[in-house]
Scaffold this active site. Structure first.
Site, PDB file in Angstrom:
ATOM      1  N   LYS A  34       0.850  -1.206   0.000  1.00 24.31           N
ATOM      2  CA  LYS A  34       0.000   0.000   0.000  1.00 24.31           C
ATOM      3  C   LYS A  34       0.884   1.254   0.000  1.00 24.31           C
ATOM      4  O   LYS A  34       2.091   1.161   0.216  1.00 24.31           O
ATOM      5  CB  LYS A  34      -0.906  -0.027   1.235  1.00 24.31           C
ATOM      6  CG  LYS A  34      -0.145   0.015   2.548  1.00 24.31           C
ATOM      7  CD  LYS A  34      -1.050  -0.235   3.749  1.00 24.31           C
ATOM      8  CE  LYS A  34      -0.259  -0.211   5.043  1.00 24.31           C
ATOM      9  NZ  LYS A  34      -1.103  -0.556   6.206  1.00 24.31           N
ATOM     10  N   TYR A 254      17.951  29.060   8.651  1.00 22.58           N
ATOM     11  CA  TYR A 254      16.806  29.799   9.190  1.00 22.58           C
ATOM     12  C   TYR A 254      16.853  29.829  10.713  1.00 22.58           C
ATOM     13  O   TYR A 254      17.106  28.815  11.362  1.00 22.58           O
ATOM     14  CB  TYR A 254      15.497  29.148   8.734  1.00 22.58           C
ATOM     15  CG  TYR A 254      15.201  29.383   7.267  1.00 22.58           C
ATOM     16  CD1 TYR A 254      14.972  30.660   6.780  1.00 22.58           C
ATOM     17  CD2 TYR A 254      15.165  28.322   6.371  1.00 22.58           C
ATOM     18  CE1 TYR A 254      14.707  30.883   5.431  1.00 22.58           C
ATOM     19  CE2 TYR A 254      14.898  28.527   5.024  1.00 22.58           C
ATOM     20  CZ  TYR A 254      14.673  29.815   4.561  1.00 22.58           C
ATOM     21  OH  TYR A 254      14.415  30.035   3.240  1.00 22.58           O
TER      22      TYR A 254
END
Ligand code: PLP
Length: 366
Positions: A34, A254
């Site tokens: 899946k 950042y």
């Protein structure tokens, strides 16, 4: 070309599947593919496994149809069954097997006229408390499905909440409930996910459902001699695209999360959260540069991340960087270890690799 590539080792995939089979020689193992084979590419993985497996399992009919259209002919089980009654003609047309977990699915199935009876796995809730009939309802539904001409090869199916834990307390409660039911109904069983396949022989049924272990991740809380034989299937590799020297005290990236404690050499790697690399990766998250361990320094950006290569003089533009999996020199950085630094599990890292990252399939990587 951008150097970030997810290398998929199909030989390792087959090795891991065969390990699942060796763990449970009395069971047939359906290969759970899946979510695009946990991010590895379902059609390619299914082709690599097709000669070995008796059946595949997916989460929904869209995934099953994609496999059929990709040329896969083996049985495919829908683990959550249909999502609406109008999927039943497709279940019939594509020759799928289906789980049944809710009363409305039973009504839809028994009102349908398939061209041939449909193999059904009746899902019972033995304690996961997510999908399935409770143990008492399951008895009545079982009898209805036994009598239904639409149904063949009826099995009982259940799912464990804690098979990965070394404390078997709750696992044993679940297994007792479902085995008592199976005995009363004389029903064949399909229970074991990867951790139960690896660690709980008592849960091995007519069928098992290994998923994550096929991709080389160890699902157990505590590794053992068997899980140490798993081989990584996905190796997420990129390269250093820039280098800079920083003075002590200078920040990187950042918010300046990481700050140089000494004069430092920082490498920029082409991989970021826009590729599915987890932005939660902490400073210190390991990577392999030319097969040697280095650590993330600074917040992950969308297209890049930064690592501290101060102690790795050989690091240069173009040096190979492995985010998880195997380096081309053979060293391995387990995806499970990286997940620990991202406050997550291997499942989310692997299924999270975005379409921007090309998958490159090889029979053997090292
Ligand atoms: C995903 C899934 C599995 C496979 O679980 P792993 O932990 O990946 O082995 C098995 N059974 C069901 C019902 C699932 O949804």
């Amino acid at each position: 070309m951008r150097p970030l590539v997810a290398h998929i080792d199909l030989d390792a995939l087959r090795h891991n599947y065969q390990l699942a089979c060796r763990c449970a020689p009395q069971s047939r193992s359906v290969a759970v593919i899946k979510a695009d084979a946990y991010g590895h590419g379902a059609v390619a993985c299914a082709h690599a496994l097709e000669s070995l497996v008796p059946a595949f399992a997916v989460a929904c009919i869209e995934e099953a149809i994609a496999l059929r259209q990709g040329g896969i002919n083996k049985p495919i089980v829908l683990l959550e069954g249909i999502f609406s009654a109008d999927e039943l003609p497709l279940v019939d047309r594509y020759g799928l097997w289906t789980a049944v977990h809710s009363a409305w699915q039973v009504e839809a199935l028994t009102a349908f006229s398939p061209s041939q009876p449909i193999p059904v796995w009746l899902k019972v809730d033995s304690g996961m408390h997510r999908l399935g009939f409770d143990v008492h309802e399951a008895q009545t539904i079982w009898q209805r499905l036994v009598d239904a001409p639409q149904v063949t090869a009826l099995h009982l199916m259940s799912h464990f909440a804690t098979a990965d834990a070394s404390d078997g307390g709750y696992f044993n409660q679940q297994i007792q409930r479902v085995q008592a039911l199976a005995k009363a109904l004389d029903a064949p069983l399909c229970l074991a996910n990867s951790p139960a396949t690896l660690a709980w022989p008592a849960a091995h049924g007519d069928w098992n459902r290994p998923g994550i272990m096929l991709y080389g991740s160890d699902p157990l809380e505590v590794a053992n001699d068997t899980t140490r034989q798993l081989r990584p299937v996905m190796s997420l590799r990129s390269e250093i695209i820039a280098l800079r020297e920083l003075d002590e005290g200078e920040p990187v990236g950042y918010a300046g999360r990481w700050r140089a404690k000494r004069r430092s050499r920082i490498a920029v790697v082409a991989a970021g959260y826009g590729d599915g690399y987890d932005r939660h990766a902490m400073d210190g998250t390991p990577v392999l540069v030319n097969g040697q361990r280095c650590a993330i320094a600074g917040k992950v950006s969308m297209d890049m991340l930064t690592i501290d290569v101060t102690d790795l003089k050989a690091a240069d533009i173009g040096s190979e960087v492995v985010l998880w999996g195997a380096a081309s020199t053979g060293e391995v950085l387990p995806v499970d270890e990286v997940a620990g630094y991202c406050d997550t599990i291997s499942y989310t890292l692997l299924t999270g690799v975005l379409p921007r990252v090309p998958r490159r399939y090889q029979e053997s990587l090292v």
